[in-house]
Design an enzyme around this catalytic site. Structure first.
Site, PDB file in Angstrom:
ATOM      1  N   SER A  68       0.644  -1.298   0.081  1.00  0.00           N
ATOM      2  CA  SER A  68       0.050   0.109   0.061  1.00  0.00           C
ATOM      3  C   SER A  68       0.755   1.375  -0.076  1.00  0.00           C
ATOM      4  O   SER A  68       1.913   1.279   0.405  1.00  0.00           O
ATOM      5  CB  SER A  68      -0.608  -0.042   1.205  1.00  0.00           C
ATOM      6  OG  SER A  68      -1.517   1.224   1.356  1.00  0.00           O
ATOM      7  N   LYS A 127       2.610  -3.649   6.617  1.00  0.00           N
ATOM      8  CA  LYS A 127       2.765  -3.432   5.023  1.00  0.00           C
ATOM      9  C   LYS A 127       4.330  -3.308   4.932  1.00  0.00           C
ATOM     10  O   LYS A 127       5.021  -4.052   4.102  1.00  0.00           O
ATOM     11  CB  LYS A 127       2.008  -2.614   4.281  1.00  0.00           C
ATOM     12  CG  LYS A 127       0.533  -2.934   4.092  1.00  0.00           C
ATOM     13  CD  LYS A 127       0.172  -4.052   3.738  1.00  0.00           C
ATOM     14  CE  LYS A 127      -1.079  -4.415   3.477  1.00  0.00           C
ATOM     15  NZ  LYS A 127      -1.508  -5.617   2.844  1.00  0.00           N
ATOM     16  N   TYR A 169      -1.667  -1.024  11.226  1.00  0.00           N
ATOM     17  CA  TYR A 169      -1.888  -1.491   9.533  1.00  0.00           C
ATOM     18  C   TYR A 169      -0.657  -1.261   8.804  1.00  0.00           C
ATOM     19  O   TYR A 169      -0.088  -2.392   7.684  1.00  0.00           O
ATOM     20  CB  TYR A 169      -3.264  -0.926   8.974  1.00  0.00           C
ATOM     21  CG  TYR A 169      -3.204  -1.276   7.506  1.00  0.00           C
ATOM     22  CD1 TYR A 169      -3.226  -0.025   6.692  1.00  0.00           C
ATOM     23  CD2 TYR A 169      -3.684  -2.270   7.204  1.00  0.00           C
ATOM     24  CE1 TYR A 169      -3.066  -0.469   5.308  1.00  0.00           C
ATOM     25  CE2 TYR A 169      -3.556  -2.734   5.721  1.00  0.00           C
ATOM     26  CZ  TYR A 169      -3.478  -1.536   4.888  1.00  0.00           C
ATOM     27  OH  TYR A 169      -3.370  -1.748   3.491  1.00  0.00           O
TER      28      TYR A 169
HETATM   29  C1  WQD Z   1      -9.879   9.179   1.275  1.00  0.00           C
HETATM   30  C2  WQD Z   1     -10.178  10.661   1.746  1.00  0.00           C
HETATM   31  C3  WQD Z   1     -10.469  11.180   4.002  1.00  0.00           C
HETATM   32  C4  WQD Z   1     -14.297   9.086   4.323  1.00  0.00           C
HETATM   33  C5  WQD Z   1      -7.165   4.343   3.114  1.00  0.00           C
HETATM   34  C6  WQD Z   1      -5.646   3.544   3.878  1.00  0.00           C
HETATM   35  C7  WQD Z   1      -4.830   3.130   2.626  1.00  0.00           C
HETATM   36  C8  WQD Z   1      -5.774   1.999   1.883  1.00  0.00           C
HETATM   37  C9  WQD Z   1      -6.981   2.935   1.333  1.00  0.00           C
HETATM   38  C10 WQD Z   1      -5.663  -0.178   2.461  1.00  0.00           C
HETATM   39  C11 WQD Z   1      -9.340  11.099   2.867  1.00  0.00           C
HETATM   40  C12 WQD Z   1     -11.640  11.452   3.222  1.00  0.00           C
HETATM   41  C13 WQD Z   1     -13.075   9.482   3.875  1.00  0.00           C
HETATM   42  C14 WQD Z   1     -15.485   9.990   4.756  1.00  0.00           C
HETATM   43  C15 WQD Z   1     -14.042  11.921   4.106  1.00  0.00           C
HETATM   44  N1  WQD Z   1      -6.387   0.904   2.471  1.00  0.00           N
HETATM   45  N2  WQD Z   1     -12.925  10.898   3.699  1.00  0.00           N
HETATM   46  N3  WQD Z   1     -15.134  11.241   4.425  1.00  0.00           N
HETATM   47  O1  WQD Z   1      -7.291   7.034   4.102  1.00  0.00           O
HETATM   48  O2  WQD Z   1      -6.685   7.623   1.800  1.00  0.00           O
HETATM   49  O3  WQD Z   1      -6.466   5.205   2.596  1.00  0.00           O
HETATM   50  O4  WQD Z   1      -7.774   3.197   2.437  1.00  0.00           O
HETATM   51  O5  WQD Z   1      -4.852  -0.412   1.896  1.00  0.00           O
HETATM   52  O6  WQD Z   1      -3.917   2.308   3.409  1.00  0.00           O
HETATM   53  O7  WQD Z   1      -5.187   4.291   4.660  1.00  0.00           O
HETATM   54  O8  WQD Z   1      -8.825   6.459   2.103  1.00  0.00           O
HETATM   55  O9  WQD Z   1     -11.089   6.321   1.686  1.00  0.00           O
HETATM   56  O10 WQD Z   1     -10.317   6.645   3.965  1.00  0.00           O
HETATM   57  O11 WQD Z   1     -10.086   8.476   2.521  1.00  0.00           O
HETATM   58  O12 WQD Z   1     -13.661  13.029   3.931  1.00  0.00           O
HETATM   59  O13 WQD Z   1     -16.386   9.589   5.341  1.00  0.00           O
HETATM   60  O14 WQD Z   1     -11.392  10.843   1.771  1.00  0.00           O
HETATM   61  O15 WQD Z   1     -10.182  12.172   4.825  1.00  0.00           O
HETATM   62  O16 WQD Z   1      -8.977  12.420   2.574  1.00  0.00           O
HETATM   63  P1  WQD Z   1      -7.152   6.603   2.541  1.00  0.00           P
HETATM   64  P2  WQD Z   1     -10.188   6.766   2.488  1.00  0.00           P
END
Ligand code: WQD
Length: 340
Positions: free
Chosen positions: A126, A155, A151
């Protein structure tokens, strides 16, 4: 064609990769403990390819079961290893669950692969290993930073374990694929993302809000140093991501790898902000999304998107599907799952 083991093959990325492996003629065996997926996903795979993969429900934490599996399937030529716990927030509260499930199982599988005549190993890594990179876009040479969560640490540790093992195992070669943000669903909407409980990730929360399962989307902060103030990520269509796994596996099976352990970033190379993702969704769905800007989420990085040169030039792979394609398929999938 070669027999390939896909661990976590009934999960979101795993199931899409099984479809692409079958499309390429591989014989697929799936191991899944069904802790974060359902056996019904098999029906979706068959509906797309017409071929039913062998499925064995198995908890990879049970070492003797892993040994027995490889004794039975000693003709496995490659493994694509998705099976792992992946909720960032949960990992902070339950670190030992993550170290046992993500690291312990990896060790058991590598021990078995070392006994085979030869094997190619694809590891689900990741972009989280980079933390907040100092330079954008992010290349594979960007420094791996102090993990923001157990997590992310699993990785990083996982990659080190694989690298060290390949160094002393002439029959074993591996590629770690560092995903950016996987989104969307297969165009057939026979398979897609099935988050259990309240979705942690942006896109399933958007589609569940639009379908009426959630009241409103909380946008976690719009005071970041970005053009519109919201965080930027590289949202890659899961089908493009799945295809990259098959290409990476072929690279190993055909001996085209340049070293026993390689890493590739898998992204589109384009960053999209949260508000841009919402705009894309509203455009392709024709639905106005109900959202509210709230405070920042702990641990969020400001911006991450991939430098795709190495994957484009070395793997000969690049994404073909757009953010709109991903949002369109995610919405179609949500409507199908909710019978709308
Ligand atoms: C994306 C953006 C949030 C939810 C994570 C893991 C990464 C991978 C993918 C496994 C951010 C914003 C989110 C919400 C929001 N997983 N957001 N409201 O955090 O980039 O990555 O998932 O491998 O390892 O860290 O993905 O989709 O959670 O967030 O505003 O209800 O959307 O702040 O900017 P992230 P995400």
């Amino acid at each position: 064609m070669d027999k390939i083991l896909v661990t976590g093959g009934l999960g979101f990325i795993g199931s899409h990769t099984v479809v692409e492996l079958q499309n390429e003629g591989y014989e697929v065996v799936i191991i899944d403990d069904l802790s974060n997926s359902s056996e019904k996903v098999l029906d979706g795979i068959v509906a797309i390819t017409g071929k039913k993969p062998v499925f064995e429900k198995l908890d990879l934490k049970e070492k003797d079961k892993v040994e027995a599996f490889f004794a039975k399937h000693s003709d496995v030529k490659g493994v694509i290893h998705f099976a792992a716990s992946k909720a960032v927030g949960e990992s902070v509260n339950e670190p030992l669950k993550y170290y046992e499930n993500n690291i312990g199982t990896l060790v058991y599988i590598l021990k078995e692969l070392r006994k085979l005549p030869s094997a190619g190993f694809i590891f689900s890594s990741s972009c989280t290993v980079y933390g907040q990179a100092d330079e954008l876009p992010i290349t594979e040479n960007a420094p791996v930073k102090q993990a923001e969560s157990p997590y992310g640490n699993t990785k990083q540790i996982g990659e080190e374990i694989i690298k060290d093992t390949c160094k002393v195992s002439p029959n074993l070669k591996a590629i770690a694929l560092r995903y950016f943000n996987p989104v969307g669903a297969h165009e057939s909407v026979e398979i897609g993302e099935l988050p259990i409980g309240v979705p942690q990730n942006l896109v399933p929360f958007i589609t569940q809000t639009a379908i009426g399962l959630r009241d409103e989307l909380s946008v976690f902060g719009e005071d970041y140093p970005t053009p519109d103030g919201t965080c930027i990520r590289d949202y890659i269509h899961v089908v493009d991501l799945a295809k990259a796994h098959v290409i990476a596996l072929k690279r190993l099976l055909e001996g085209k790898n340049k070293s026993s352990y390689e890493t590739f970033n898998l992204g589109t190379g384009t960053g999209s902000s949260v508000l841009e993702v919402i705009k894309s969704f509203e455009k392709v769905s024709g639905k106005k999304l109900n959202y509210k800007v709230v405070g920042r989420r702990e641990g969020d990085i400001i911006s991450a998107y991939a430098d795709t040169d190495k994957a484009n030039n070395e793997l000969g792979w690049k994404t073909g599907l757009s953010l709109d394609d991903a949002m369109r398929s995610a919405w179609k999938w949500e409507c199908k799952v909710r019978g709308k």
